[in-house]
Design a protein around this motif. Structure first.
Motif, PDB file in Angstrom:
ATOM      1  N   GLU A  47       0.798  -1.166   0.010  1.00 50.52           N
ATOM      2  CA  GLU A  47       0.087  -0.085   0.057  1.00 50.52           C
ATOM      3  C   GLU A  47       0.749   1.103   0.007  1.00 50.52           C
ATOM      4  O   GLU A  47       0.422   2.207  -0.495  1.00 50.52           O
ATOM      5  CB  GLU A  47      -0.811  -0.083   1.227  1.00 50.52           C
ATOM      6  CG  GLU A  47      -2.077  -1.040   0.865  1.00 50.52           C
ATOM      7  CD  GLU A  47      -2.842  -0.744  -0.196  1.00 50.52           C
ATOM      8  OE1 GLU A  47      -3.094   0.388  -0.376  1.00 50.52           O
ATOM      9  OE2 GLU A  47      -3.116  -1.912  -0.653  1.00 50.52           O
ATOM     10  N   ALA A  48       1.748   1.133   0.454  1.00 55.95           N
ATOM     11  CA  ALA A  48       2.976   2.356   0.760  1.00 55.95           C
ATOM     12  C   ALA A  48       3.496   2.699  -0.646  1.00 55.95           C
ATOM     13  O   ALA A  48       3.557   3.972  -1.185  1.00 55.95           O
ATOM     14  CB  ALA A  48       3.893   1.794   1.835  1.00 55.95           C
ATOM     15  N   ALA A  52       2.560   6.080  -2.924  1.00 56.65           N
ATOM     16  CA  ALA A  52       3.660   6.997  -3.423  1.00 56.65           C
ATOM     17  C   ALA A  52       3.686   7.042  -5.104  1.00 56.65           C
ATOM     18  O   ALA A  52       3.867   8.274  -5.228  1.00 56.65           O
ATOM     19  CB  ALA A  52       5.059   6.324  -3.221  1.00 56.65           C
ATOM     20  N   ALA A  53       3.023   6.099  -5.483  1.00 50.69           N
ATOM     21  CA  ALA A  53       2.743   6.189  -7.020  1.00 50.69           C
ATOM     22  C   ALA A  53       1.604   7.126  -7.415  1.00 50.69           C
ATOM     23  O   ALA A  53       1.685   8.121  -8.236  1.00 50.69           O
ATOM     24  CB  ALA A  53       2.407   5.103  -7.616  1.00 50.69           C
ATOM     25  N   ALA A  54       0.745   6.885  -6.364  1.00 50.90           N
ATOM     26  CA  ALA A  54      -0.580   8.034  -6.500  1.00 50.90           C
ATOM     27  C   ALA A  54      -0.153   9.357  -6.508  1.00 50.90           C
ATOM     28  O   ALA A  54      -0.614  10.399  -6.969  1.00 50.90           O
ATOM     29  CB  ALA A  54      -1.657   7.638  -5.630  1.00 50.90           C
ATOM     30  N   ASP A 105      -3.227   1.479 -13.712  1.00 50.66           N
ATOM     31  CA  ASP A 105      -2.108   0.536 -13.855  1.00 50.66           C
ATOM     32  C   ASP A 105      -1.513   0.337 -12.490  1.00 50.66           C
ATOM     33  O   ASP A 105      -0.748  -0.634 -12.117  1.00 50.66           O
ATOM     34  CB  ASP A 105      -0.942   0.992 -14.674  1.00 50.66           C
ATOM     35  CG  ASP A 105      -1.417   1.070 -16.118  1.00 50.66           C
ATOM     36  OD1 ASP A 105      -1.988   0.349 -16.532  1.00 50.66           O
ATOM     37  OD2 ASP A 105      -0.969   1.750 -16.833  1.00 50.66           O
ATOM     38  N   ILE A 106      -1.829   1.091 -11.346  1.00 47.35           N
ATOM     39  CA  ILE A 106      -1.294   1.109 -10.111  1.00 47.35           C
ATOM     40  C   ILE A 106      -1.863  -0.293  -9.305  1.00 47.35           C
ATOM     41  O   ILE A 106      -1.299  -0.863  -8.751  1.00 47.35           O
ATOM     42  CB  ILE A 106      -1.404   2.411  -9.247  1.00 47.35           C
ATOM     43  CG1 ILE A 106      -0.902   3.508  -9.646  1.00 47.35           C
ATOM     44  CG2 ILE A 106      -1.081   2.203  -7.794  1.00 47.35           C
ATOM     45  CD1 ILE A 106      -0.940   4.879  -9.035  1.00 47.35           C
TER      46      ILE A 106
END
Length: 279
Positions: A47-48, A52-54, A105-106
């Protein structure tokens, strides 16, 4: 979306310099957004990492806002894009759609139906096309239909080409209802063997892509065909890529299938000549 040294390179060369600079700026911006998540593929298991990607994508949303609201962008891609927004009256929503699509894609996407996959294609591919045609210039609004269907066709071709790599990253873009229809499981695809059921599935998806190339060709207004020369080069090169995938027996799991650069150049030249001649 693709880097300059891939199938789109020769399509850019047929444009006048000021339009080529604008197209490259658009492509580099969208490519950077896509790379931001794509380069994290395989690292999105927590989830971390997903947060970070979001957060990184939120930064790209701020870059879009800066480009369209007269503020100074912070990234090289945003700074390159900003001058072309006003010069070509580029629409804002497609850039936001691209980010929305990449965000999918995440979550290591799965699509149950083609309708779901189509919505994804509209965001990550057709949206880029809708920006590009504003740079190419057009007179008939049907060019937007052309951009939408061509974007879907190009993305479906990419999905077939990249199937093995995407599976390794935990992504599967083929509709799961299609897998069930041909008796193929995700594990079958992960095995990397083009069995008869797998070839049947991929042939079905290839025919679907060809259908969208055909719809795009029928939607292209004759009076705007020359203005869409760059897009027609893209289409011709990608159709050759799709043909090579088909000719391989849909072995997209081992060596990557590519269109050689000499072949891309030949296709670009012949497509440009036929377009300028009115054929």
């Amino acid at each position: 979306m693709a880097r300059r040294d891939t199938n789109f390179y020769y399509s850019f060369l047929v444009l006048p310099e000021h339009k080529r600079r604008a197209i490259i700026a658009v492509w580099d911006f969208c490519r950077a957004v896509d790379d931001d998540v794509d380069e994290r593929a395989g690292q999105l298991g927590t989830e971390a990492s997903k947060r970070a990607a979001a957060a990184s994508l939120a930064g790209w949303r701020n870059e879009v806002a800066a480009c369209f609201e007269g503020r100074q962008p912070r990234t090289p891609q945003g700074m390159a894009l900003a001058p072309h927004v006003a010069a070509f009256n580029l629409p804002r929503k497609p850039f936001e759609d691209v980010i929305d699509g990449v965000e999918i894609d995440i979550g290591q996407p799965r699509f149950r139906t083609f309708d779901g996959l189509r919505e994804y294609c509209l965001r990550v591919a057709s949206a880029v096309g809708l920006v590009c045609i504003e740079i190419f210039g057009y007179t008939n609004p049907r060019c937007r239909e052309y951009a939408v269907d061509l974007g879907i066709a190009l993305q479906l071709t990419n999905i077939l080409r990249d199937l093995g790599r995407d599976l390794a990253a935990g992504r599967l873009y083929l509709p799961t209802e299609d897998l069930a229809r041909f008796g193929v499981t995700e594990e079958d695809l992960r095995s990397g063997r083009a069995t008869d059921p797998v070839r049947g599935l991929l042939d079905f998806e290839s025919r679907r892509a060809r259908g969208h190339y055909l719809k795009a060709a029928h939607a292209l207004p004759r009076e705007d065909a020359k203005r869409m020369a760059a897009a027609r080069v893209m289409s011709a090169i990608y159709l050759d890529l799709l043909r090579r995938i088909e000719m391989s027996g849909f072995d997209v799991f081992n060596a990557p299938i590519r269109v050689p650069r000499w072949r891309q150049a030949t296709i670009a030249a012949s497509t440009w000549i036929s377009t300028m001649a009115g054929f």
